[in-house]
Motif scaffolding. Structure first.
Motif, PDB file in Angstrom:
ATOM      1  N   VAL A  11       0.845  -1.199   0.000  1.00  0.00           N
ATOM      2  CA  VAL A  11       0.000   0.000   0.000  1.00  0.00           C
ATOM      3  C   VAL A  11       0.881   1.251   0.000  1.00  0.00           C
ATOM      4  N   ASP A  12       1.892   1.264   0.856  1.00  0.00           N
ATOM      5  CA  ASP A  12       2.754   2.440   0.955  1.00  0.00           C
ATOM      6  C   ASP A  12       3.572   2.653  -0.318  1.00  0.00           C
ATOM      7  N   LEU A  13       3.991   1.583  -0.952  1.00  0.00           N
ATOM      8  CA  LEU A  13       4.731   1.715  -2.210  1.00  0.00           C
ATOM      9  C   LEU A  13       3.841   2.319  -3.292  1.00  0.00           C
ATOM     10  N   GLU A  14       2.577   1.942  -3.321  1.00  0.00           N
ATOM     11  CA  GLU A  14       1.643   2.524  -4.283  1.00  0.00           C
ATOM     12  C   GLU A  14       1.368   3.990  -3.943  1.00  0.00           C
ATOM     13  N   ILE A  15       1.303   4.324  -2.665  1.00  0.00           N
ATOM     14  CA  ILE A  15       1.159   5.720  -2.247  1.00  0.00           C
ATOM     15  C   ILE A  15       2.341   6.534  -2.766  1.00  0.00           C
ATOM     16  N   VAL A  16       3.534   6.001  -2.617  1.00  0.00           N
ATOM     17  CA  VAL A  16       4.744   6.670  -3.105  1.00  0.00           C
ATOM     18  C   VAL A  16       4.662   6.870  -4.617  1.00  0.00           C
ATOM     19  N   ARG A  17       4.274   5.831  -5.341  1.00  0.00           N
ATOM     20  CA  ARG A  17       4.180   5.920  -6.804  1.00  0.00           C
ATOM     21  C   ARG A  17       3.208   7.019  -7.222  1.00  0.00           C
ATOM     22  N   PHE A  21      -4.548  11.589  -8.015  1.00  0.00           N
ATOM     23  CA  PHE A  21      -4.771  12.252  -6.728  1.00  0.00           C
ATOM     24  C   PHE A  21      -5.888  11.556  -5.958  1.00  0.00           C
ATOM     25  N   GLU A  22      -6.962  11.220  -6.635  1.00  0.00           N
ATOM     26  CA  GLU A  22      -8.086  10.527  -5.997  1.00  0.00           C
ATOM     27  C   GLU A  22      -7.635   9.173  -5.429  1.00  0.00           C
ATOM     28  N   SER A  23      -6.849   8.447  -6.205  1.00  0.00           N
ATOM     29  CA  SER A  23      -6.331   7.154  -5.747  1.00  0.00           C
ATOM     30  C   SER A  23      -5.376   7.334  -4.576  1.00  0.00           C
ATOM     31  N   GLY A  48      -7.387   8.009  -1.436  1.00  0.00           N
ATOM     32  CA  GLY A  48      -8.016   6.778  -0.956  1.00  0.00           C
ATOM     33  C   GLY A  48      -7.021   5.836  -0.296  1.00  0.00           C
ATOM     34  N   LEU A  49      -5.842   5.718  -0.873  1.00  0.00           N
ATOM     35  CA  LEU A  49      -4.834   4.834  -0.293  1.00  0.00           C
ATOM     36  C   LEU A  49      -4.284   5.379   1.020  1.00  0.00           C
ATOM     37  N   LEU A  50      -4.241   6.687   1.172  1.00  0.00           N
ATOM     38  CA  LEU A  50      -3.827   7.248   2.455  1.00  0.00           C
ATOM     39  C   LEU A  50      -4.837   6.895   3.544  1.00  0.00           C
TER      40      LEU A  50
END
Length: 112
Positions: free
Chosen positions: A22-28, A62-64, A67-69
């Motif tokens: 999840v955090d890696l996708e947040i970073v991306r 930004f929306e994604s 949501g991931l945050l």
């Protein structure tokens, strides 16, 4: 680290792997949006749905990201409930150290 009731559904390693993904996708997504996540006030602005924090026109990203945050914070809460605050923080720190070696300070200065 000791599991607490309810924590037996997922091991520490499973939680750590899920949080890392999840955090890696947040970073991306933060990189796509050109958002410095860890600068003062930026996380709050994202959670408040303030897309002006983006330095790139990427509404879907930004929306994604937003949501991931929310998902990240929910996972952190569930992790603390399953294993306790100390174990939760240790898992979170390991994930952050892993990610920090991969991303450096390009997303701002981490404030944990």
């Amino acid at each position: 680290m000791h599991d607490k009731p309810g924590g037996e559904r997922q091991t520490h390693e499973k939680w750590e792997g899920n949080l890392e993904r999840v955090d890696l996708e947040i970073v991306r997504l933060a990189i796509i949006c050109r958002v410095r996540l860890f600068d003062d006030g930026v996380l709050a602005r994202i959670l408040d749905n303030d897309a002006r924090v983006c330095h790139q026109d990427a509404a879907h990203a930004f929306e994604s990201l937003r949501g991931l945050l929310f998902l990240h914070f929910q996972m952190q809460k569930e992790l603390a409930e399953a294993f306790g605050e100390v174990d939760s923080e240790q898992i979170h720190q390991r994930v952050w150290e892993y990610l920090r070696h991969r991303i450096g300070d390009q997303l701002g200065q981490h404030s944990f």
